[in-house]
Each structure stands twice: as C-alpha cells, then as structure tokens.
Motif scaffolding. Structure first.
Motif, PDB file in Angstrom:
ATOM      1  N   ASN A  97       6.820 -29.129  56.361  1.00  0.00           N
ATOM      2  CA  ASN A  97       7.046 -29.984  57.533  1.00  0.00           C
ATOM      3  C   ASN A  97       5.825 -30.061  58.439  1.00  0.00           C
ATOM      4  O   ASN A  97       5.897 -29.775  59.642  1.00  0.00           O
ATOM      5  N   ILE A  98       4.688 -30.467  57.908  1.00  0.00           N
ATOM      6  CA  ILE A  98       3.444 -30.454  58.673  1.00  0.00           C
ATOM      7  C   ILE A  98       3.474 -31.497  59.790  1.00  0.00           C
ATOM      8  O   ILE A  98       3.773 -32.673  59.548  1.00  0.00           O
ATOM      9  N   ARG A  99       3.176 -31.055  61.005  1.00  0.00           N
ATOM     10  CA  ARG A  99       3.109 -31.924  62.173  1.00  0.00           C
ATOM     11  C   ARG A  99       1.739 -31.722  62.830  1.00  0.00           C
ATOM     12  O   ARG A  99       1.542 -30.801  63.612  1.00  0.00           O
ATOM     13  N   LEU A 100       0.795 -32.577  62.480  1.00  0.00           N
ATOM     14  CA  LEU A 100      -0.569 -32.392  62.961  1.00  0.00           C
ATOM     15  C   LEU A 100      -0.729 -32.737  64.441  1.00  0.00           C
ATOM     16  O   LEU A 100      -1.785 -32.504  65.027  1.00  0.00           O
ATOM     17  N   ALA A 156       3.984 -19.970  52.410  1.00  0.00           N
ATOM     18  CA  ALA A 156       4.379 -20.452  51.081  1.00  0.00           C
ATOM     19  C   ALA A 156       4.335 -19.340  50.039  1.00  0.00           C
ATOM     20  O   ALA A 156       5.192 -19.273  49.148  1.00  0.00           O
ATOM     21  N   GLN A 157       3.370 -18.462  50.156  1.00  0.00           N
ATOM     22  CA  GLN A 157       3.242 -17.377  49.189  1.00  0.00           C
ATOM     23  C   GLN A 157       4.338 -16.322  49.330  1.00  0.00           C
ATOM     24  O   GLN A 157       4.503 -15.482  48.452  1.00  0.00           O
ATOM     25  N   LYS A 158       5.089 -16.387  50.426  1.00  0.00           N
ATOM     26  CA  LYS A 158       6.196 -15.461  50.638  1.00  0.00           C
ATOM     27  C   LYS A 158       7.550 -16.127  50.406  1.00  0.00           C
ATOM     28  O   LYS A 158       8.592 -15.485  50.537  1.00  0.00           O
ATOM     29  N   ALA A 159       7.540 -17.419  50.072  1.00  0.00           N
ATOM     30  CA  ALA A 159       8.783 -18.171  49.922  1.00  0.00           C
ATOM     31  C   ALA A 159       9.304 -18.115  48.489  1.00  0.00           C
ATOM     32  O   ALA A 159       8.542 -18.035  47.528  1.00  0.00           O
ATOM     33  N   THR A 213      10.783 -23.578  58.599  1.00  0.00           N
ATOM     34  CA  THR A 213       9.976 -24.788  58.491  1.00  0.00           C
ATOM     35  C   THR A 213       8.599 -24.522  59.093  1.00  0.00           C
ATOM     36  O   THR A 213       8.383 -23.529  59.797  1.00  0.00           O
ATOM     37  N   GLY A 214       7.672 -25.436  58.829  1.00  0.00           N
ATOM     38  CA  GLY A 214       6.330 -25.303  59.365  1.00  0.00           C
ATOM     39  C   GLY A 214       6.193 -25.762  60.801  1.00  0.00           C
ATOM     40  O   GLY A 214       5.086 -25.729  61.352  1.00  0.00           O
ATOM     41  N   ILE A 215       7.298 -26.183  61.419  1.00  0.00           N
ATOM     42  CA  ILE A 215       7.225 -26.651  62.804  1.00  0.00           C
ATOM     43  C   ILE A 215       7.211 -25.479  63.781  1.00  0.00           C
ATOM     44  O   ILE A 215       6.375 -25.421  64.689  1.00  0.00           O
ATOM     45  N   THR A 216       8.113 -24.523  63.599  1.00  0.00           N
ATOM     46  CA  THR A 216       8.179 -23.399  64.541  1.00  0.00           C
ATOM     47  C   THR A 216       6.861 -22.631  64.634  1.00  0.00           C
ATOM     48  O   THR A 216       6.394 -22.354  65.749  1.00  0.00           O
ATOM     49  N   PRO A 217       6.204 -22.263  63.535  1.00  0.00           N
ATOM     50  CA  PRO A 217       4.930 -21.536  63.680  1.00  0.00           C
ATOM     51  C   PRO A 217       3.827 -22.367  64.311  1.00  0.00           C
ATOM     52  O   PRO A 217       2.805 -21.813  64.736  1.00  0.00           O
ATOM     53  N   ALA A 218       4.010 -23.691  64.401  1.00  0.00           N
ATOM     54  CA  ALA A 218       3.006 -24.544  65.039  1.00  0.00           C
ATOM     55  C   ALA A 218       3.115 -24.533  66.562  1.00  0.00           C
ATOM     56  O   ALA A 218       2.187 -24.966  67.251  1.00  0.00           O
ATOM     57  N   GLU A 257      -5.918 -24.762  60.816  1.00  0.00           N
ATOM     58  CA  GLU A 257      -4.976 -23.710  61.191  1.00  0.00           C
ATOM     59  C   GLU A 257      -3.658 -23.888  60.457  1.00  0.00           C
ATOM     60  O   GLU A 257      -3.068 -22.924  59.953  1.00  0.00           O
ATOM     61  N   ALA A 258      -3.179 -25.129  60.392  1.00  0.00           N
ATOM     62  CA  ALA A 258      -1.927 -25.408  59.692  1.00  0.00           C
ATOM     63  C   ALA A 258      -2.009 -24.991  58.232  1.00  0.00           C
ATOM     64  O   ALA A 258      -1.100 -24.340  57.694  1.00  0.00           O
ATOM     65  N   THR A 259      -3.099 -25.345  57.570  1.00  0.00           N
ATOM     66  CA  THR A 259      -3.260 -25.017  56.154  1.00  0.00           C
ATOM     67  C   THR A 259      -3.235 -23.514  55.928  1.00  0.00           C
ATOM     68  O   THR A 259      -2.543 -23.014  55.025  1.00  0.00           O
ATOM     69  N   SER A 260      -3.958 -22.770  56.741  1.00  0.00           N
ATOM     70  CA  SER A 260      -4.033 -21.318  56.583  1.00  0.00           C
ATOM     71  C   SER A 260      -2.665 -20.662  56.762  1.00  0.00           C
ATOM     72  O   SER A 260      -2.223 -19.868  55.923  1.00  0.00           O
TER      73      SER A 260
END
Length: 305
Positions: free
Chosen positions: A155-158, A174-177, A122-127, A165-168
C-alpha cells in the motif's frame, strides 16, 4: 476520517462532502467481519467527535475495538477525496501529528496479538511516523514469535514518505511476512520488476509463503512454492470508486485462507470483493456479506423479490 465529495471535479469547486471512515487496516477488518470472521482492530483515535464516530462505526460493523486507544492530546486525522469520472480519485491527507501517527510500541497488547490467527499490516501505518514504524515492527515480531501469520499489503503512499525510505522499510517488512499483496506499481518500486511472475518469484525468494499480485480488472497472479495461477477478474463496466478495492482484495483472500480454501479459490474471493468495492462510492461501503459474495460470483441464485 474521510470527507467524500458529492460531485466530481477539482476540490476547490466542491461545496458539499459526505462524512465516512477511511483506513486500509480498518477496511480489511470490516470486510472480514462482514464475511463472518472474528476480527479485532487497534489504533489511536482523538478524544473528539471524529474519533468517537470512527470507533462507533467500526464497532457497529462487528469488529472488536477494545484495544483502540483514545488520545487525550492529539486529534483524529482527516482526509479528503477529489473525484473525476472513470479515474482513480486524488486523496489529500491531513494526518501529520494526528492521534494515529502517535501510535507507539508500548500501546501494543501482546496477549491480544498472540490470540490471533493472522496479523494484517499495511505500508500506510509505518509511513506515518517513526513511532508507528517501530510499533508495526514490534507487532510483527510478536506475531512471528507466537506462530501468528503475518499478512502484508505494501500500500505505498508516496504522499506520506519518500521513495527511498519507503522501499527500505517495506522490504524489511516483506521479508517478515507470510502472505503479501503487491500491485504491479509496488513491484516496480520495491523490486524494479513489473511482470507478475517475476514479482511473485522474488517475494517468495525473500521468505513469503504466498504472493497474490493484484492486476486490477484483470484479476491477480497468485503463487506459492507449490503452485501458481493467473486468476481472471470480474468486469465492472462503470466503476464508481476504486479506493478500498485493494483492501477488499486482501480481505477476500484472507477469508479463503482462514477457511483453508485452495489458492485459486482464495484468489477468486479476492478478485470478487475487489470488484464489488468499486461499484459503490466510499472506501468500505461496497464490501459484501458472504451471501452477497456468493451471488456476485454466480455460486448462489439471486432472488430479486
């Protein structure tokens, strides 16, 4: 560790909270385990009562937790919900420098990932931190090198990082998923698009094999290079708690995918579990076992007594 209020309204007026676990990845793991799949989960937990509780609950749900590391120096992160009637709850995070935010690439057991069919990210851990981001990217690379499919919920959590940073980072992931589960708002943030077909087409062009765009109560738009469908959702008249619905959606879809179901059926499972999650207070408490899922979808008869 989640503290869920026992009453609605601003958190400053709430006196009592119920303790439970929270976490997007652990939610998906628990939902899949309840559906009968073999699931493993890894993270870092503090050497404290909260960490011991989280590990015990996840293990008790049938999830394999042998690769969950106990951090002797950092504490388990916590969060609080603030709930209002018929609206999405607010979430207050207290996880800076927590045990989980100190997850690092050397914590990964390569052989553990190699044994899996799917790695869910998910996008939470890398944040949470730079080391968490590096760990996620390393796990993805290990999966791709060994034929393990990568599933990704942005799972964007701003509240956890800024939008640029989140977008990048999330577009890089996403390109690896292989499979991705964006919502409309995430499509707008990441791609500057709001139409489900446009979002799906763009992620497919980036290299994803399957895209399931979450549409809330309206269901989803699921697409691959071969087919695309709008799949209607399940109406819940008075949702109790919407947090965890997206994780349930991902688990339902992945369950169908593991069973080699058609794209449409994967999406039906996803919609159903997402809806069922909103019927119960708590992040993961509403996820069904397989028989309950079939009953909710009208595929099995319900026997009340």
């Amino acid at each position: 560790m989640l503290f869920n209020p026992d009453s609605n309204g601003p958190i400053r007026y709430v006196q009592n909270f119920n303790k439970s676990i929270a976490g997007a990845e652990s939610n998906v793991a628990i939902a899949l385990a309840r559906l009968g799949h073999e699931v493993g989960w890894f993270s870092r937990l503090g050497n404290d009562e909260f960490g011991r509780y989280i590990k015990a609950v996840i293990r008790g749900e049938g999830v394999e937790v042998s690769r969950a590391i106990t951090d002797e120096e950092k504490s388990t992160g916590i969060l609080f919900k603030e709930r209002f009637i018929h609206s999405n709850p607010n979430v207050y995070y207290y996880r800076k420098d927590s045990a989980a935010s100190n997850l690092k690439p050397e914590d990964i057991d390569i052989e553990y990932i190699k044994k899996a069919k799917i790695l869910h990210i998910t996008g939470i851990t890398p944040a949470l931190s730079k080391s968490c981001r590096d760990t996620v990217l390393k796990a993805i690379d290990i999966a791709r090198e060994n034929g393990v499919k990568v599933s990704f919920d942005p799972n964007i959590r701003l509240k956890l990082w800024d939008i640029d940073e989140a977008t990048s980072v999330l577009l890089e992931i996403a390109q690896k998923a292989d499979i991705i589960f964006p919502g409309i708002d995430e499509g707008e943030i990441l791609l500057k698009m709001r139409h489900p077909k446009d979002i799906a087409d763009k992620f497919l062009s980036l290299g994803c094999s399957i895209v399931a765009v979450k549409l809330g109560k309206d269901g989803c738009y699921a697409a691959s290079s071969k087919e695309a469908h709008y799949i209607p959702g399940y109406l819940v008249e008075r949702p109790e708690d919407t947090v965890g619905a997206g994780d349930g959606f991902a688990a339902g879809f992945l369950s169908g995918y593991i069973k080699n179901c058609e794209l449409f059926q994967c999406a039906e499972y996803a919609n159903a579990i997402g809806a069922m999650a909103t019927m119960v207070k708590g992040d993961m408490e509403g996820y069904p076992i397989y028989d309950q899922l079939m009953q909710f979808m009208g595929k099995n008869k319900v026997i009340d007594r």
